[in-house]
Design a protein around this motif. Structure first.
Motif, PDB file in Angstrom:
ATOM      1  N   GLU A  14      41.513  35.907  33.729  1.00 47.37           N
ATOM      2  CA  GLU A  14      40.413  35.976  32.764  1.00 47.37           C
ATOM      3  C   GLU A  14      40.513  34.821  31.776  1.00 47.37           C
ATOM      4  OE1 GLU A  14      38.353  36.694  29.117  1.00 47.37           O
ATOM      5  OE2 GLU A  14      40.529  36.873  29.271  1.00 47.37           O
ATOM      6  N   ARG A  15      41.703  34.571  31.272  1.00 50.66           N
ATOM      7  CA  ARG A  15      41.895  33.487  30.298  1.00 50.66           C
ATOM      8  C   ARG A  15      41.658  32.115  30.920  1.00 50.66           C
ATOM      9  NH1 ARG A  15      46.851  36.634  27.990  1.00 50.66           N
ATOM     10  NH2 ARG A  15      45.781  37.868  26.411  1.00 50.66           N
ATOM     11  N   ALA A  16      41.827  32.022  32.226  1.00 51.84           N
ATOM     12  CA  ALA A  16      41.592  30.762  32.925  1.00 51.84           C
ATOM     13  C   ALA A  16      40.125  30.611  33.342  1.00 51.84           C
ATOM     14  CB  ALA A  16      42.493  30.668  34.158  1.00 51.84           C
ATOM     15  N   GLY A  17      39.287  31.558  32.928  1.00 52.75           N
ATOM     16  CA  GLY A  17      37.869  31.477  33.267  1.00 52.75           C
ATOM     17  C   GLY A  17      37.565  31.849  34.698  1.00 52.75           C
ATOM     18  N   GLN A  18      38.358  32.761  35.249  1.00 55.44           N
ATOM     19  CA  GLN A  18      38.176  33.211  36.632  1.00 55.44           C
ATOM     20  C   GLN A  18      37.914  34.721  36.648  1.00 55.44           C
ATOM     21  OE1 GLN A  18      42.060  31.939  37.872  1.00 55.44           O
ATOM     22  NE2 GLN A  18      41.356  29.888  38.409  1.00 55.44           N
ATOM     23  N   PRO A  19      36.723  35.135  36.187  1.00 54.59           N
ATOM     24  CA  PRO A  19      36.460  36.565  36.046  1.00 54.59           C
ATOM     25  C   PRO A  19      36.474  37.356  37.356  1.00 54.59           C
ATOM     26  CG  PRO A  19      34.459  35.306  35.664  1.00 54.59           C
ATOM     27  CD  PRO A  19      35.588  34.324  35.767  1.00 54.59           C
ATOM     28  N   ASP A  20      36.068  36.749  38.453  1.00 51.41           N
ATOM     29  CA  ASP A  20      36.074  37.481  39.727  1.00 51.41           C
ATOM     30  C   ASP A  20      37.500  37.827  40.146  1.00 51.41           C
ATOM     31  OD1 ASP A  20      33.313  37.347  39.827  1.00 51.41           O
ATOM     32  OD2 ASP A  20      33.278  35.612  41.172  1.00 51.41           O
ATOM     33  N   GLN A  21      38.399  36.859  40.025  1.00 49.30           N
ATOM     34  CA  GLN A  21      39.800  37.120  40.363  1.00 49.30           C
ATOM     35  C   GLN A  21      40.406  38.119  39.372  1.00 49.30           C
ATOM     36  OE1 GLN A  21      38.295  34.151  40.167  1.00 49.30           O
ATOM     37  NE2 GLN A  21      39.175  32.681  41.592  1.00 49.30           N
ATOM     38  N   ALA A  22      40.034  38.000  38.103  1.00 48.33           N
ATOM     39  CA  ALA A  22      40.529  38.940  37.091  1.00 48.33           C
ATOM     40  C   ALA A  22      40.088  40.358  37.429  1.00 48.33           C
ATOM     41  CB  ALA A  22      40.019  38.538  35.707  1.00 48.33           C
ATOM     42  N   GLU A  23      38.828  40.510  37.789  1.00 50.94           N
ATOM     43  CA  GLU A  23      38.302  41.833  38.138  1.00 50.94           C
ATOM     44  C   GLU A  23      39.080  42.435  39.299  1.00 50.94           C
ATOM     45  OE1 GLU A  23      34.225  43.776  39.964  1.00 50.94           O
ATOM     46  OE2 GLU A  23      34.042  41.980  38.728  1.00 50.94           O
ATOM     47  N   THR A  24      39.336  41.647  40.323  1.00 44.95           N
ATOM     48  CA  THR A  24      40.095  42.135  41.479  1.00 44.95           C
ATOM     49  C   THR A  24      41.475  42.623  41.053  1.00 44.95           C
ATOM     50  OG1 THR A  24      38.908  40.648  42.967  1.00 44.95           O
ATOM     51  CG2 THR A  24      41.040  41.468  43.727  1.00 44.95           C
ATOM     52  N   CYS A  25      42.128  41.864  40.202  1.00 44.16           N
ATOM     53  CA  CYS A  25      43.473  42.250  39.738  1.00 44.16           C
ATOM     54  C   CYS A  25      43.435  43.503  38.874  1.00 44.16           C
ATOM     55  CB  CYS A  25      44.117  41.099  38.974  1.00 44.16           C
ATOM     56  SG  CYS A  25      44.508  39.673  40.013  1.00 44.16           S
ATOM     57  N   PHE A  26      42.472  43.586  37.960  1.00 45.03           N
ATOM     58  CA  PHE A  26      42.382  44.776  37.112  1.00 45.03           C
ATOM     59  C   PHE A  26      42.068  46.014  37.952  1.00 45.03           C
ATOM     60  CE2 PHE A  26      41.169  41.748  33.525  1.00 45.03           C
ATOM     61  CZ  PHE A  26      42.429  41.811  32.940  1.00 45.03           C
ATOM     62  N   GLN A  27      41.229  45.860  38.960  1.00 48.45           N
ATOM     63  CA  GLN A  27      40.917  47.008  39.816  1.00 48.45           C
ATOM     64  C   GLN A  27      42.144  47.432  40.620  1.00 48.45           C
ATOM     65  OE1 GLN A  27      37.227  45.685  41.675  1.00 48.45           O
ATOM     66  NE2 GLN A  27      36.065  46.843  40.169  1.00 48.45           N
ATOM     67  N   LYS A  28      42.936  46.472  41.085  1.00 42.25           N
ATOM     68  CA  LYS A  28      44.188  46.798  41.788  1.00 42.25           C
ATOM     69  C   LYS A  28      45.145  47.514  40.826  1.00 42.25           C
ATOM     70  CE  LYS A  28      47.199  46.674  45.174  1.00 42.25           C
ATOM     71  NZ  LYS A  28      47.068  47.526  46.348  1.00 42.25           N
ATOM     72  N   CYS A  29      45.217  47.036  39.599  1.00 43.80           N
ATOM     73  CA  CYS A  29      46.044  47.672  38.581  1.00 43.80           C
ATOM     74  C   CYS A  29      45.629  49.132  38.397  1.00 43.80           C
ATOM     75  CB  CYS A  29      45.903  46.911  37.253  1.00 43.80           C
ATOM     76  SG  CYS A  29      46.680  47.709  35.848  1.00 43.80           S
ATOM     77  N   LEU A  30      44.329  49.371  38.298  1.00 45.88           N
ATOM     78  CA  LEU A  30      43.833  50.733  38.083  1.00 45.88           C
ATOM     79  C   LEU A  30      43.972  51.602  39.334  1.00 45.88           C
ATOM     80  CD1 LEU A  30      40.780  49.891  35.833  1.00 45.88           C
ATOM     81  CD2 LEU A  30      42.876  51.114  35.162  1.00 45.88           C
ATOM     82  N   GLU A  31      43.965  50.976  40.494  1.00 46.45           N
ATOM     83  CA  GLU A  31      44.228  51.710  41.740  1.00 46.45           C
ATOM     84  C   GLU A  31      45.668  52.237  41.725  1.00 46.45           C
ATOM     85  OE1 GLU A  31      44.961  50.217  46.239  1.00 46.45           O
ATOM     86  OE2 GLU A  31      43.047  49.586  45.351  1.00 46.45           O
ATOM     87  N   LEU A  32      46.586  51.411  41.234  1.00 49.37           N
ATOM     88  CA  LEU A  32      48.001  51.789  41.182  1.00 49.37           C
ATOM     89  C   LEU A  32      48.310  52.730  40.015  1.00 49.37           C
ATOM     90  CD1 LEU A  32      49.559  48.292  41.981  1.00 49.37           C
ATOM     91  CD2 LEU A  32      49.464  50.291  43.500  1.00 49.37           C
ATOM     92  N   SER A  33      47.573  52.588  38.927  1.00 49.27           N
ATOM     93  CA  SER A  33      47.786  53.406  37.725  1.00 49.27           C
ATOM     94  C   SER A  33      46.424  53.743  37.119  1.00 49.27           C
ATOM     95  CB  SER A  33      48.670  52.653  36.729  1.00 49.27           C
ATOM     96  OG  SER A  33      48.934  53.451  35.601  1.00 49.27           O
ATOM     97  N   PRO A  34      45.774  54.795  37.636  1.00 51.54           N
ATOM     98  CA  PRO A  34      44.389  55.102  37.260  1.00 51.54           C
ATOM     99  C   PRO A  34      44.160  55.365  35.767  1.00 51.54           C
ATOM    100  CG  PRO A  34      45.030  56.344  39.205  1.00 51.54           C
ATOM    101  CD  PRO A  34      46.273  55.685  38.684  1.00 51.54           C
TER     102      PRO A  34
END
Length: 157
Positions: A14-34
């Motif tokens: 997100e800080r690097a201006g890559q919102p699509d990649q950030a979204e994928t990572c945050f969704q993976k994070c929430l998949e692992l820890s809802p």
């Protein structure tokens, strides 16, 4: 690789201006820890800032606020997404709670509060909030908002 890893990676994207990649990572994070409130808030706020997926952002942030009802950042995010949903009156209450629950003055909270007051045509309060923001941290964009704010309040109903 656990939820914290994906949260930190999402934050970096997100800080690097890559919102699509950030979204994928945050969704993976929430998949692992809802119930990882920080990730719910970060993803929701990122979407609100981008003006996308606002209903989903609101749902995520509301859940984060349920989990941590006195977290000033989460309260700010809820107010901000409501503002982005063109609900400034509802947003105002959440921003006031965020300011109240913030352990120290926060320039972003005051900036958001100023924007909401301005949307409500409460320019005296908007200018006051922006001045507080600038008092905590100089910011040319906020300075321009302050200089451009009308000095006339909306008429009473």
């Amino acid at each position: 690789l656990n939820h914290v890893f994906y949260y930190q990676l999402g934050s970096a994207h997100e800080r690097a201006g890559q919102p699509d990649q950030a979204e994928t990572c945050f969704q993976k994070c929430l998949e692992l820890s809802p119930n990882y409130a920080d990730a719910m808030n970060y993803l929701g706020y990122m979407w609100a800032e981008l003006g996308i997926k606002l209903d989903q952002a609101r749902t995520l942030i509301e859940k984060a606020v349920e989990l941590e009802p006195k977290n000033a950042a989460f309260l700010d995010s809820l107010g901000w997404v409501l503002f982005k949903l063109n609900q400034p009156q509802e947003a105002l209450a959440w921003l006031l709670k965020a300011v109240e629950n913030s352990p120290e003055p926060d320039p972003t909270l005051y900036d958001h509060l100023g924007d909401i007051h301005a949307a409500l045509k409460e320019f005296t309060q908007a200018r006051e909030a922006w001045r507080k923001s600038l008092g905590v941290e100089p910011n040319d964009q906020i300075k321009r908002k302050l200089e451009a704010a009308p000095s006339i309040e909306r008429p009473a109903p």
